[in-house]
Motif scaffolding. Structure first.
Motif, short mmCIF file in Angstrom:
data_model
loop_
_atom_site.label_atom_id
_atom_site.label_comp_id
_atom_site.label_asym_id
_atom_site.label_seq_id
_atom_site.Cartn_x
_atom_site.Cartn_y
_atom_site.Cartn_z
N ALA A 115 67.17 -13.88 25.91
CA ALA A 115 68.44 -13.35 27.13
C ALA A 115 67.88 -13.02 28.39
O ALA A 115 68.51 -13.59 29.36
CB ALA A 115 69.48 -11.90 26.60
N ARG A 116 67.38 -11.99 28.90
CA ARG A 116 67.08 -12.12 29.95
C ARG A 116 65.93 -13.63 31.02
O ARG A 116 66.36 -13.51 32.06
CB ARG A 116 65.83 -10.49 30.41
CG ARG A 116 66.58 -9.28 30.53
CD ARG A 116 65.08 -8.41 30.29
NE ARG A 116 64.23 -8.63 29.76
CZ ARG A 116 64.08 -8.14 28.47
NH1 ARG A 116 64.83 -7.40 27.95
NH2 ARG A 116 62.12 -8.29 28.39
N ARG A 117 64.86 -14.04 30.40
CA ARG A 117 65.03 -15.15 30.50
C ARG A 117 66.11 -16.28 31.23
O ARG A 117 65.57 -17.30 31.54
CB ARG A 117 63.20 -15.61 29.96
CG ARG A 117 62.95 -17.00 30.74
CD ARG A 117 61.49 -17.41 29.40
NE ARG A 117 60.98 -16.01 28.48
CZ ARG A 117 61.19 -16.19 27.43
NH1 ARG A 117 61.46 -16.85 26.34
NH2 ARG A 117 60.64 -15.01 26.83
N TYR A 118 66.78 -16.53 30.75
CA TYR A 118 67.80 -17.48 30.57
C TYR A 118 68.98 -17.41 30.68
O TYR A 118 69.57 -17.90 30.40
CB TYR A 118 67.66 -18.50 29.24
CG TYR A 118 66.25 -18.67 27.99
CD1 TYR A 118 65.71 -19.75 29.32
CD2 TYR A 118 65.71 -18.67 27.59
CE1 TYR A 118 64.59 -20.55 28.97
CE2 TYR A 118 65.03 -19.45 27.25
CZ TYR A 118 64.58 -20.24 27.78
OH TYR A 118 62.97 -20.79 26.95
N LYS A 119 68.95 -15.44 31.59
CA LYS A 119 69.92 -14.95 31.73
C LYS A 119 71.42 -16.02 32.75
O LYS A 119 72.32 -16.44 32.73
CB LYS A 119 69.75 -13.97 32.51
CG LYS A 119 69.07 -13.78 34.39
CD LYS A 119 68.96 -12.36 34.06
CE LYS A 119 68.26 -12.77 35.50
NZ LYS A 119 67.76 -12.82 37.18
N ASP A 120 70.56 -17.16 33.73
CA ASP A 120 71.21 -18.01 34.14
C ASP A 120 71.88 -19.11 33.91
O ASP A 120 72.78 -19.90 34.05
CB ASP A 120 69.94 -18.69 35.22
CG ASP A 120 69.92 -16.82 37.05
OD1 ASP A 120 70.49 -16.24 36.43
OD2 ASP A 120 68.45 -18.27 37.15
N TYR A 121 71.30 -19.23 32.59
CA TYR A 121 71.64 -20.08 31.22
C TYR A 121 73.18 -20.52 30.23
O TYR A 121 74.10 -21.15 30.37
CB TYR A 121 70.58 -21.20 31.05
CG TYR A 121 69.71 -21.77 31.72
CD1 TYR A 121 69.87 -23.17 32.76
CD2 TYR A 121 68.05 -21.37 32.35
CE1 TYR A 121 68.93 -23.64 33.80
CE2 TYR A 121 67.77 -21.68 33.26
CZ TYR A 121 67.94 -23.04 33.79
OH TYR A 121 66.80 -23.42 34.48
N LEU A 122 72.77 -18.62 29.60
CA LEU A 122 73.61 -17.90 29.09
C LEU A 122 75.05 -17.13 30.09
O LEU A 122 74.83 -17.31 31.10
CB LEU A 122 73.00 -17.04 28.57
CG LEU A 122 71.86 -17.08 27.77
CD1 LEU A 122 70.36 -16.68 27.32
CD2 LEU A 122 72.17 -18.37 26.38
N PRO A 123 76.39 -17.61 29.22
CA PRO A 123 77.00 -17.05 29.33
C PRO A 123 77.14 -15.72 30.03
O PRO A 123 76.57 -14.75 29.21
CB PRO A 123 78.05 -16.46 27.97
CG PRO A 123 78.13 -17.67 27.55
CD PRO A 123 75.97 -17.78 27.73
N ASP A 124 77.76 -15.01 31.42
CA ASP A 124 77.58 -13.63 31.32
C ASP A 124 77.73 -12.80 31.27
O ASP A 124 78.29 -12.46 29.60
CB ASP A 124 78.52 -13.62 33.18
CG ASP A 124 78.38 -14.29 34.26
OD1 ASP A 124 77.17 -14.79 34.28
OD2 ASP A 124 79.82 -15.30 35.32
N GLY A 125 76.92 -11.51 31.08
CA GLY A 125 77.02 -10.52 29.73
C GLY A 125 76.19 -10.76 28.70
O GLY A 125 76.08 -9.37 28.14
N THR A 126 75.31 -12.10 28.55
CA THR A 126 74.31 -11.75 27.45
C THR A 126 73.65 -10.50 27.61
O THR A 126 72.99 -10.49 26.43
CB THR A 126 74.06 -13.26 27.13
OG1 THR A 126 75.28 -14.45 27.50
CG2 THR A 126 73.57 -13.32 26.58
N ALA A 127 72.31 -10.21 28.82
CA ALA A 127 71.08 -9.84 28.89
C ALA A 127 72.07 -8.01 28.62
O ALA A 127 71.15 -7.56 27.53
CB ALA A 127 71.19 -10.36 29.99
N GLY A 128 73.03 -8.25 28.83
CA GLY A 128 73.28 -7.00 28.97
C GLY A 128 73.99 -6.82 27.02
O GLY A 128 73.59 -5.29 26.56
#
Length: 195
Positions: A115-128
């Motif tokens: 989720a951190r690695r692809y945070k720019d490709y995933l919906p906002d808030g995914t890493a959190g």
């Protein structure tokens, strides 16, 4: 033990038997592929090769890694186009009382890293969301749902899946380990259209 980082092997000039000609064949095989080979047969290096080849984060390094190899001269359309989730279960604790927590922790760490690695490709808030999860099954399902909201596909690589199974077999809790692995992957993979 041998080296398993393809980029290091190539950049530092170590001897490497080019197996990249198998990549187009793997793409023709279908949706799920499993490598069953004896220990020390190069499975981990093959998985690393696939991560470098399919991971979109390695696109700018493609020529440096694959340029002189078969696949560098004959790339497929799928090169560097996936969000790659790489899982390694070699460190799952073999103690029956700790195995479930250990498996859960390793899977959660991998999902959070993804989720951190692809945070720019995933919906906002995914890493959190992944950081807040404490149950790996729920986290895996949530992450797969998030990937399905994007225009990207996920490529899952699983290494050393046999280690916890073998350890549990010799320690008398094989059925419980099978159930644990099944519960983690069945719902996330069975109906996952983002793969």
């Amino acid at each position: 033990y041998g080296m398993t980082d393809l980029e290091t092997i190539i950049r530092e000039g170590y001897y490497y038997v080019d197996k990249t000609s198998f990549i187009p064949k793997l793409e023709d095989e279908g949706r799920y592929v499993i490598f069953l080979r004896p220990r020390r047969y190069g499975k981990s290096l093959t998985i690393a090769m696939l991560e470098y080849y399919y991971g979109l984060q390695y696109a700018e390094r493609f020529e440096g890694i694959f340029g002189d190899l078969y696949i560098g001269k004959n790339p497929t359309e799928k090169r560097n186009s996936y969000l790659v989730l790489s899982l390694n279960f070699s460190a799952v604790d073999s103690d029956k009382d700790k195995v479930e927590e250990s498996f859960n922790d390793i899977l959660l760490l991998s999902l959070r890293s993804f989720a951190r690695r692809y945070k720019d490709y995933l919906p906002d808030g995914t890493a959190g969301l992944m950081e807040s999860q404490t149950n790996s099954n729920a986290a895996f399902n949530s992450l797969c749902d998030r990937v399905m909201e994007t225009d990207r596909k996920m490529y899952i690589l699983i290494d050393e899946y046999d280690v916890p199974l073998e350890n549990s077999y010799f320690r008398g809790f094989y059925d419980e380990m099978v159930d644990l692995i099944r519960s983690a992957f069945e719902s996330a993979l069975k109906t996952n259209h983002s793969l």
